[in-house]
Design an enzyme around this catalytic site. Structure first.
Site, PDB file in Angstrom:
ATOM      1  N   HIS A 220       0.818  -1.206   0.000  1.00 31.91           N
ATOM      2  CA  HIS A 220       0.000   0.000   0.000  1.00 31.91           C
ATOM      3  C   HIS A 220       0.860   1.268   0.000  1.00 31.91           C
ATOM      4  O   HIS A 220       0.543   2.238  -0.687  1.00 31.91           O
ATOM      5  CB  HIS A 220      -0.917  -0.007   1.228  1.00 31.91           C
ATOM      6  N   HIS A 283     -10.492   2.175  -1.375  1.00 30.74           N
ATOM      7  CA  HIS A 283     -10.674   1.738   0.009  1.00 30.74           C
ATOM      8  C   HIS A 283     -11.465   0.447  -0.012  1.00 30.74           C
ATOM      9  O   HIS A 283     -12.548   0.339   0.568  1.00 30.74           O
ATOM     10  CB  HIS A 283     -11.376   2.823   0.828  1.00 30.74           C
ATOM     11  N   ASN A 284     -10.903  -0.563  -0.686  1.00 29.12           N
ATOM     12  CA  ASN A 284     -11.642  -1.786  -0.984  1.00 29.12           C
ATOM     13  C   ASN A 284     -11.803  -2.705   0.222  1.00 29.12           C
ATOM     14  O   ASN A 284     -12.913  -3.068   0.607  1.00 29.12           O
ATOM     15  CB  ASN A 284     -10.949  -2.550  -2.112  1.00 29.12           C
ATOM     16  N   ASP A 305      -5.656  14.277   1.162  1.00 27.02           N
ATOM     17  CA  ASP A 305      -4.486  14.224   0.281  1.00 27.02           C
ATOM     18  C   ASP A 305      -4.221  15.560  -0.414  1.00 27.02           C
ATOM     19  O   ASP A 305      -3.092  16.054  -0.387  1.00 27.02           O
ATOM     20  CB  ASP A 305      -4.637  13.089  -0.732  1.00 27.02           C
ATOM     21  N   GLN A 439     -10.704   2.031  10.124  1.00 26.87           N
ATOM     22  CA  GLN A 439     -10.713   3.318  10.788  1.00 26.87           C
ATOM     23  C   GLN A 439     -12.141   3.824  10.982  1.00 26.87           C
ATOM     24  O   GLN A 439     -13.029   3.505  10.204  1.00 26.87           O
ATOM     25  CB  GLN A 439      -9.922   4.346   9.965  1.00 26.87           C
ATOM     26  N   ASP A 467      -0.556  14.489   5.088  1.00 26.15           N
ATOM     27  CA  ASP A 467      -1.689  13.899   5.788  1.00 26.15           C
ATOM     28  C   ASP A 467      -1.225  12.648   6.517  1.00 26.15           C
ATOM     29  O   ASP A 467      -0.294  11.973   6.097  1.00 26.15           O
ATOM     30  CB  ASP A 467      -2.829  13.617   4.797  1.00 26.15           C
ATOM     31  N   GLU A 509      -3.774   4.230  12.553  1.00 26.72           N
ATOM     32  CA  GLU A 509      -4.231   5.025  11.417  1.00 26.72           C
ATOM     33  C   GLU A 509      -5.527   5.762  11.735  1.00 26.72           C
ATOM     34  O   GLU A 509      -6.386   5.936  10.864  1.00 26.72           O
ATOM     35  CB  GLU A 509      -4.404   4.126  10.187  1.00 26.72           C
ATOM     36  N   SER A 510      -5.668   6.191  12.980  1.00 27.21           N
ATOM     37  CA  SER A 510      -6.829   7.002  13.346  1.00 27.21           C
ATOM     38  C   SER A 510      -6.945   8.189  12.390  1.00 27.21           C
ATOM     39  O   SER A 510      -5.942   8.759  11.955  1.00 27.21           O
ATOM     40  CB  SER A 510      -6.681   7.509  14.783  1.00 27.21           C
TER      41      SER A 510
END
Length: 594
Positions: A220, A283-284, A305, A439, A467, A509-510
């Site tokens: 990723h 975001h699969n 982003d 998340q 980000d 990854e909050s």
């Protein structure tokens, strides 16, 4: 503790309940006659009767459409009435709880230590236990993030504390190496490179160091398949991404391409004064296991982003493309552990719409496709267009001595191993174990963050921005500091709750977080600006000049990695491609006449 139940007035139709009746009928259960849905709120605190009435009337219930009661309804259990209460699992962030606490402060109500929410479903109809279990499992809750409230369960479970203990892994020992192989999906070449590096360092790696490498080298984050060496027959393609898309862009070298393949999004010149910034991502996997939250944080992440590109673009519109299996796919053919396409469809659509609407960003176009091959693996593409002054399109660069400032949302366990989860094959086992990889979004926090960041940009209060998405602080801070180095003090990171280990703080990854490089002489003005807009900002470290990633927790060094090895020490992936020419079937022509 006080329990408040908010429900629709009797003369109004219950849209949520009517929708559930239809969904239950789609399951083949035709005996349900009605469903009503109520919202439950638990308030942990000592409140007088007057204060509690104020909260209910002014905050929790809409006086036009809703009533409320302060004790549960007394419904005698029988075969015609079934009550189910669904609440979030411990450790799952609920944005509604944060909004209520903020509203209580605005109402000058003190004494409330915490808030929990739930949904109460009253299902009327002749149902057996197996049918009720099917309704709960397929329609009312997602066990990844929710549970059915049982009598005697604590509503406010205590978060465990954390006592520091440095964990080191002996990767030269067979048992230690077995643990690494079980926990991390490194390739054999990657493991060899890591073993060689720590042999040269003369020590064992810590868990934080292995987690950092795992995140940074994940598919990723680094696209290692696209950057790999692929051999097809006698031909070798070295770095597929660089030799195709990047090569064409570099050869064309259009002057209006202001920033490509180097920042969080691409930037082109619009009219000489303004620049357009565009990013699309998928975001699969998260949407497959938790459709609403996965899709909502997909759009929330892609909005950040452009905000984290150059010195910051203002997001102005969204685009989405969804690919699902047919919504009428037979339930009996559904593989174990897979959500039904109809549920995924409804959750994804609602998640994207709710998050974007609360940000005030319109979705201007999109597409939707249905095909059985998307069963268990939906494709959820989210894109955002941003607008920025042309002179701000270039990526900033921090200086040694600049401060690392994290702004926006707090850090929790949600999203841990999200990028590595997104890089792996989705299976029933991975779905069951992925509760912390999904998340949980809070668009109100992101909306405030966007507004205040654009003010800080125009005041030139930071040198660089990125980000905090896939990989969390590990990716954001690690990538920002690649050319300088950084010291991070993990105990200074604002947390949603206690009990997080130093590694969890680093890789979480909050959502709704950004990282800034702030000159020391701008810090006071920046903190004052963020405080004025009720957005959190915290100094968590300082950029250095030693090109090393150093993490400390309560004064103890828990990670010390060379930036060159972290970002350039990964062995190139090598793959063998196989291609078989298609063999079309022979045409079914009639035999020639005699």
């Amino acid at each position: 503790m006080h329990r408040v139940e908010v429900y629709l007035k009797p003369h109004l139709p219950d849209a949520r309940g009517l929708s559930l009746v239809k969904d239950i009928q789609d399951l083949g259960i035709t005996t349900v006659t009605a469903v009503s849905v109520a919202d439950i709120y638990w308030l942990d605190g000592e409140l007088t009767a007057d204060r509690l009435e104020l909260i209910c009337r002014r905050l929790l219930a809409d006086p036009v459409t809703q009533d409320y009661r302060l004790s549960p309804t007394d419904i005698k259990p029988d075969k015609q009435a079934h009550t189910v209460e669904v609440a979030y699992n411990a450790g799952v962030a609920d944005p509604v709880e944060d909004s209520i606490m903020k509203a209580l402060r605005d109402l000058a109500v003190s004494g409330v230590r915490g808030v929990k929410t739930a949904k109460k479903y009253l299902i009327r109809g002749n149902l057996g236990s197996r049918q009720l279990e099917m309704i709960c499992g397929r329609l009312l809750l997602n066990p990844i993030i929710q549970h059915i409230v049982r009598p005697g369960q604590p509503i406010f479970p205590q978060n465990p504390g954390y006592s520091f203990r440095l964990k080191q892994v002996d990767i030269l020992d067979n048992s230690g190496l077995l643990e690494v192989r079980k926990q991390f999906d490194f390739t054999e070449d990657e493991l060899k490179a890591i073993i060689t590096y720590f042999r040269q360092e003369g020590r064992k790696p810590t868990d934080a160091e292995l987690e950092t490498l795992f995140q940074t080298w994940s598919e990723h984050c680094v696209h290692k398949t696209f950057k790999g060496s692929i051999k097809l027959g006698d031909q070798t393609i070295d770095n597929l991404l660089q030799s195709t898309v990047m090569k064409a862009t570099e050869e064309l070298k259009k002057p209006w391409c202001l920033s490509v393949f180097e920042d969080n999004a691409g930037v082109i010149d619009f009219d000489g004064r303004w620049a357009l910034c565009f990013k699309v991502e998928t975001h699969n996997h998260p949407s497959a296991v938790e459709p609403y939250g996965g899709a909502a944080t997909g759009i929330g992440g892609v909005v950040r982003d452009p905000l984290g590109t150059g010195l910051g673009a203002k997001p102005i519109l969204n685009t989405d493309v969804f690919c699902f299996a047919p919504p009428d796919f037979p339930y009996r053919q559904l593989p174990s552990g897979v959500l039904h396409p109809r549920r995924i469809f409804k959750g994804v659509r609602a998640g994207v719409a709710d998050y974007a609407n609360r940000l005030g960003i319109p979705t201007l176009n999109g597409a939707i496709l249905f095909d059985e091959r998307y069963l268990a693996n939906p494709l959820v593409f989210c894109g955002t267009l941003g607008l920025m002054p042309k002179e701000m399109a270039g990526r900033g660069q921090q200086q040694p001595g600049d401060l690392v400032v994290v702004v926006g949302g707090r850090t929790g366990r949600d999203g841990i191993h999200g990028v590595t989860f997104a890089s792996e094959k989705l299976t029933e086992e991975s779905s069951a174990a992925s509760y912390s990889s999904v998340q949980i979004g809070n668009p109100i926090v992101e909306k405030k963050l966007i507004d205040v960041l654009l003010q800080a940009r125009d005041r030139k209060l930071y040198r660089r921005i990125t980000d905090c998405g896939g990989g969390g602080l590990s990716s954001a801070v690690g990538e920002m500091a690649a050319e300088t180095g950084v010291h991070v003090y993990l105990e200074k990171v604002p947390l949603k709750y206690s009990g997080l280990t130093y590694s969890e703080i680093w890789i979480s990854e909050s959502q709704e977080r950004m990282v800034l490089a702030v000159p020391p002489d701008c810090l006071d003005e920046l903190l004052e600006l963020f405080a004025s807009q009720d957005v959190e900002a915290a100094v968590i470290g300082q950029f250095s000049h030693d090109r090393r990633l150093k993490l400390l927790y309560q004064g103890k060094l828990v990670c010390d990695l060379d930036m060159e090895f972290l970002h350039h020490g990964r062995p190139q992936l090598k793959r063998q491609a196989v291609w078989q020419p298609p063999r079309p079937p022979a045409p079914g022509l009639p035999p020639p006449p005699a």
